[in-house]
Scaffold this active site. Structure first.
Site, mmCIF file in Angstrom:
data_model
loop_
_atom_site.group_PDB
_atom_site.id
_atom_site.type_symbol
_atom_site.label_atom_id
_atom_site.label_comp_id
_atom_site.label_asym_id
_atom_site.label_seq_id
_atom_site.Cartn_x
_atom_site.Cartn_y
_atom_site.Cartn_z
ATOM 1 N N ARG A 59 0.851 -1.210 0.000
ATOM 2 C CA ARG A 59 0.000 0.000 0.000
ATOM 3 C C ARG A 59 0.887 1.262 0.000
ATOM 4 O O ARG A 59 0.571 2.254 -0.653
ATOM 5 C CB ARG A 59 -0.912 0.009 1.231
ATOM 6 C CG ARG A 59 -1.830 -1.207 1.368
ATOM 7 C CD ARG A 59 -3.255 -0.904 0.983
ATOM 8 N NE ARG A 59 -3.822 0.258 1.592
ATOM 9 C CZ ARG A 59 -4.401 0.306 2.785
ATOM 10 N NH1 ARG A 59 -4.492 -0.790 3.511
ATOM 11 N NH2 ARG A 59 -4.911 1.417 3.246
ATOM 12 N N ASN A 92 -8.714 7.733 6.198
ATOM 13 C CA ASN A 92 -7.723 7.245 5.237
ATOM 14 C C ASN A 92 -6.322 7.329 5.815
ATOM 15 O O ASN A 92 -5.981 8.252 6.555
ATOM 16 C CB ASN A 92 -7.790 8.056 3.941
ATOM 17 C CG ASN A 92 -9.140 7.919 3.270
ATOM 18 O OD1 ASN A 92 -9.891 7.000 3.575
ATOM 19 N ND2 ASN A 92 -9.458 8.836 2.372
ATOM 20 N N HIS A 109 -7.384 6.835 11.782
ATOM 21 C CA HIS A 109 -6.994 5.423 11.654
ATOM 22 C C HIS A 109 -5.506 5.249 11.370
ATOM 23 O O HIS A 109 -5.078 4.194 10.935
ATOM 24 C CB HIS A 109 -7.815 4.735 10.559
ATOM 25 C CG HIS A 109 -9.254 4.511 10.937
ATOM 26 N ND1 HIS A 109 -10.239 4.172 10.032
ATOM 27 C CD2 HIS A 109 -9.881 4.576 12.149
ATOM 28 C CE1 HIS A 109 -11.406 4.039 10.659
ATOM 29 N NE2 HIS A 109 -11.216 4.294 11.937
ATOM 30 N N GLY A 175 -17.420 9.856 0.912
ATOM 31 C CA GLY A 175 -16.765 8.634 0.436
ATOM 32 C C GLY A 175 -16.493 7.588 1.489
ATOM 33 O O GLY A 175 -15.441 6.962 1.478
ATOM 34 N N SER A 177 -18.361 4.157 3.619
ATOM 35 C CA SER A 177 -19.494 3.233 3.588
ATOM 36 C C SER A 177 -20.307 3.256 4.878
ATOM 37 O O SER A 177 -21.396 2.706 4.926
ATOM 38 C CB SER A 177 -18.992 1.811 3.327
ATOM 39 O OG SER A 177 -18.110 1.425 4.362
ATOM 40 N N LEU A 202 -20.836 7.804 -3.513
ATOM 41 C CA LEU A 202 -21.220 7.185 -4.774
ATOM 42 C C LEU A 202 -22.522 6.413 -4.655
ATOM 43 O O LEU A 202 -23.202 6.167 -5.646
ATOM 44 C CB LEU A 202 -20.095 6.234 -5.223
ATOM 45 C CG LEU A 202 -19.892 5.979 -6.700
ATOM 46 C CD1 LEU A 202 -19.823 7.262 -7.516
ATOM 47 C CD2 LEU A 202 -18.621 5.154 -6.908
HETATM 48 C C1 BJW Z 1 -16.975 6.795 -3.504
HETATM 49 C C2 BJW Z 1 -16.210 6.795 -4.674
HETATM 50 C C3 BJW Z 1 -16.064 8.016 -5.331
HETATM 51 C C4 BJW Z 1 -16.230 4.792 -3.906
HETATM 52 N N1 BJW Z 1 -16.644 9.116 -4.838
HETATM 53 N N2 BJW Z 1 -17.541 7.898 -3.044
HETATM 54 C C5 BJW Z 1 -20.216 -4.317 16.493
HETATM 55 C C6 BJW Z 1 -20.985 -3.183 16.458
HETATM 56 C C7 BJW Z 1 -20.399 -1.911 16.458
HETATM 57 C C8 BJW Z 1 -19.041 -1.773 16.488
HETATM 58 C C9 BJW Z 1 -18.271 -2.899 16.531
HETATM 59 C C10 BJW Z 1 -18.847 -4.156 16.535
HETATM 60 N N3 BJW Z 1 -17.849 -5.080 16.570
HETATM 61 C C11 BJW Z 1 -16.665 -4.426 16.563
HETATM 62 C C12 BJW Z 1 -16.905 -3.092 16.542
HETATM 63 C C13 BJW Z 1 -15.919 -1.998 16.521
HETATM 64 C C14 BJW Z 1 -15.153 -1.989 15.205
HETATM 65 C C15 BJW Z 1 -16.151 -1.921 14.054
HETATM 66 O O1 BJW Z 1 -16.635 -0.883 13.680
HETATM 67 N N4 BJW Z 1 -16.448 -3.048 13.430
HETATM 68 C C16 BJW Z 1 -17.415 -3.067 12.339
HETATM 69 C C17 BJW Z 1 -16.884 -3.925 11.225
HETATM 70 C C18 BJW Z 1 -18.754 -3.473 12.876
HETATM 71 N N5 BJW Z 1 -14.338 -0.797 15.258
HETATM 72 C C19 BJW Z 1 -13.136 -0.798 15.814
HETATM 73 O O2 BJW Z 1 -12.616 -1.808 16.268
HETATM 74 C C20 BJW Z 1 -12.437 0.553 15.914
HETATM 75 N N6 BJW Z 1 -11.996 0.762 17.224
HETATM 76 C C21 BJW Z 1 -12.846 0.874 18.244
HETATM 77 O O3 BJW Z 1 -14.050 0.755 18.124
HETATM 78 O O4 BJW Z 1 -12.220 1.178 19.405
HETATM 79 C C22 BJW Z 1 -12.996 1.193 20.606
HETATM 80 C C23 BJW Z 1 -12.593 0.002 21.403
HETATM 81 C C24 BJW Z 1 -11.284 -0.335 21.545
HETATM 82 C C25 BJW Z 1 -10.924 -1.420 22.300
HETATM 83 C C26 BJW Z 1 -11.913 -2.160 22.903
HETATM 84 C C27 BJW Z 1 -13.246 -1.819 22.736
HETATM 85 C C28 BJW Z 1 -13.598 -0.732 21.992
HETATM 86 C C29 BJW Z 1 -11.198 0.594 15.022
HETATM 87 C C30 BJW Z 1 -11.546 0.587 13.580
HETATM 88 C C31 BJW Z 1 -10.271 0.553 12.739
HETATM 89 C C32 BJW Z 1 -10.566 0.496 11.259
HETATM 90 N N7 BJW Z 1 -9.375 0.247 10.559
HETATM 91 C C33 BJW Z 1 -9.442 0.159 9.097
HETATM 92 C C34 BJW Z 1 -8.117 -0.422 8.549
HETATM 93 C C35 BJW Z 1 -6.954 0.481 8.750
HETATM 94 C C36 BJW Z 1 -6.704 1.449 7.655
HETATM 95 C C37 BJW Z 1 -6.090 0.866 6.403
HETATM 96 O O5 BJW Z 1 -5.631 -0.280 6.362
HETATM 97 O O6 BJW Z 1 -6.081 1.620 5.411
HETATM 98 O O7 BJW Z 1 -9.700 1.416 8.506
HETATM 99 S S1 BJW Z 1 -10.787 -0.840 8.550
HETATM 100 C C38 BJW Z 1 -11.105 0.057 7.071
HETATM 101 O O8 BJW Z 1 -12.471 0.530 7.110
HETATM 102 C C39 BJW Z 1 -10.193 1.277 7.145
HETATM 103 C C40 BJW Z 1 -11.126 2.386 6.775
HETATM 104 O O9 BJW Z 1 -10.637 3.606 7.281
HETATM 105 C C41 BJW Z 1 -12.429 1.942 7.358
HETATM 106 C C42 BJW Z 1 -13.650 2.590 6.739
HETATM 107 O O10 BJW Z 1 -13.745 2.236 5.376
HETATM 108 P P1 BJW Z 1 -14.261 3.307 4.340
HETATM 109 O O11 BJW Z 1 -13.301 4.424 4.251
HETATM 110 O O12 BJW Z 1 -15.663 3.653 4.643
HETATM 111 O O13 BJW Z 1 -14.123 2.498 2.958
HETATM 112 P P2 BJW Z 1 -15.187 1.500 2.271
HETATM 113 O O14 BJW Z 1 -14.446 0.733 1.238
HETATM 114 O O15 BJW Z 1 -15.924 0.712 3.260
HETATM 115 O O16 BJW Z 1 -16.249 2.478 1.575
HETATM 116 C C43 BJW Z 1 -15.905 3.340 0.519
HETATM 117 C C44 BJW Z 1 -17.133 4.154 0.148
HETATM 118 O O17 BJW Z 1 -16.766 5.108 -0.842
HETATM 119 C C45 BJW Z 1 -18.289 3.326 -0.431
HETATM 120 O O18 BJW Z 1 -19.511 3.729 0.176
HETATM 121 C C46 BJW Z 1 -18.278 3.693 -1.905
HETATM 122 O O19 BJW Z 1 -19.568 3.690 -2.496
HETATM 123 C C47 BJW Z 1 -17.733 5.095 -1.872
HETATM 124 N N8 BJW Z 1 -17.032 5.502 -3.100
HETATM 125 N N9 BJW Z 1 -15.815 5.516 -4.946
HETATM 126 C C48 BJW Z 1 -17.414 9.009 -3.732
HETATM 127 N N10 BJW Z 1 -15.374 8.100 -6.501
#
Ligand code: BJW
Ligand code: ZN
Length: 234
Positions: A59, A92, A109, A175, A177, A202
């Site tokens: 990446r 991001n 993040h 942008g 999800s 999107l």
């Molecule tokens: C366009 C486009 C164009 C495309 N124009 N738009 C159950 C319920 C609730 C919460 C939880 C649960 N179980 C676990 C949790 C918590 C968990 C969580 O949320 N899990 C879910 C899966 C349910 N969260 C965590 O663990 C977070 N920490 C936390 O809660 O701490 C508190 C805690 C700590 C300790 C103990 C207890 C509590 C941490 C989350 C870390 C996320 N990390 C990542 C990876 C690292 C980054 C990397 O590698 O780059 O971050 S995951 C990944 O998803 C990344 C992103 O930042 C993140 C969000 O994704 P994003 O940006 O939304 O991308 P996409 O692909 O999903 O969507 C793209 C969108 O763009 C789409 O809608 C397209 O349509 C659109 N699009 N082209 C406009 N041209």
């Protein structure tokens, strides 16, 4: 909307998609064919360090080949000209907001161009590959990992973000999800505190119904149009 002073912008992978960086979810997403738990958890790092480091080394290399797009540039322009409080909270880990010229950016993040020492907690700028890479410059241990917030880890600067959300006049999500918390809950927090809320994406996100308004289209078109509209209103 009149009387806007404080703006919080949340960005996700969609704003960088048109620069050529893959999003996470969906058919051509980064996680296609992989289980998230294999890459983005502390357990995965412990179980298969090489696999996780390699994923982020690739990446980091890809980042060097892309450029900010019109969406990043419009936000940078807004940052440079908005007289009130403004924060671009990005999920991001790329540096495209900064390369476009934005300064008020918070990487909740983590960042690809930063390393975190698992031994002493030091964080610092990092370029190149982590596999076969250097030891920690602070403690000397061979313990550097990507400075990325994995699932189960606490995102950065949550107190600062939450404090700003409570006094935001406008919250704009671009942008993302809406699949990952706590970022997915920001819209509800901001709205409860009285902010106007706007989504630019999107497709409607998982939490679309929480927004006052959703505009559907590519960020490179919607973001410049929204910034222009905001400045014209102001
Ligand atoms: C366009 C486009 C164009 C495309 N124009 N738009 C159950 C319920 C609730 C919460 C939880 C649960 N179980 C676990 C949790 C918590 C968990 C969580 O949320 N899990 C879910 C899966 C349910 N969260 C965590 O663990 C977070 N920490 C936390 O809660 O701490 C508190 C805690 C700590 C300790 C103990 C207890 C509590 C941490 C989350 C870390 C996320 N990390 C990542 C990876 C690292 C980054 C990397 O590698 O780059 O971050 S995951 C990944 O998803 C990344 C992103 O930042 C993140 C969000 O994704 P994003 O940006 O939304 O991308 P996409 O692909 O999903 O969507 C793209 C969108 O763009 C789409 O809608 C397209 O349509 C659109 N699009 N082209 C406009 N041209
Ligand atoms: Zn160290």
């Amino acid at each position: 909307m009149a009387d806007i002073q404080t703006i919080v912008v949340l960005t996700g992978a969609g704003i960088s998609a048109e620069s050529g960086l893959a999003t996470f979810r969906g058919p051509e997403g980064l996680w296609e064919g992989r289980r998230v738990e294999e890459i983005c958890t502390p357990e995965a790092l412990f179980a298969d360090r090489e696999l996780v480091l390699d994923f982020y080394d690739q990446r980091r290399r890809a980042l060097a080949t892309v450029e900010p797009n019109a969406g990043h540039r419009a936000l940078a322009w807004l940052d440079q000209h908005w007289p009130g409080e403004l924060l671009i909270v990005t999920q991001n880990v790329d540096d495209l907001h900064e390369r476009a010229g934005a300064q008020r950016v918070l990487h909740m993040h983590g960042e690809l161009l930063s390393a975190l020492c698992s031994a002493c907690g030091a964080r610092g700028g990092f370029a190149g590959d982590m596999i076969g890479g250097p030891r920690c410059a602070v403690c000397g241990q061979d313990a550097l990992r990507p400075d990325i917030v994995f699932f189960g880890e606490m995102p950065y600067e949550m107190e600062r973000i939450e404090a700003l959300l409570t006094r935001a006049d406008l919250f704009v999500s671009i942008g993302t999800s809406g699949a990952v918390y706590p970022a997915a809950g920001f819209v509800q927090g901001a709205r409860q505190a009285g902010a106007d809320t706007l989504e630019l994406n999107l497709e409607p996100s998982a939490g679309s119904h929480h927004f006052h308004e959703t505009r559907i289209g590519p960020a490179s078109v919607l973001v410049p149009a929204w910034v222009e509209e905001l400045i014209a209103e102001g």
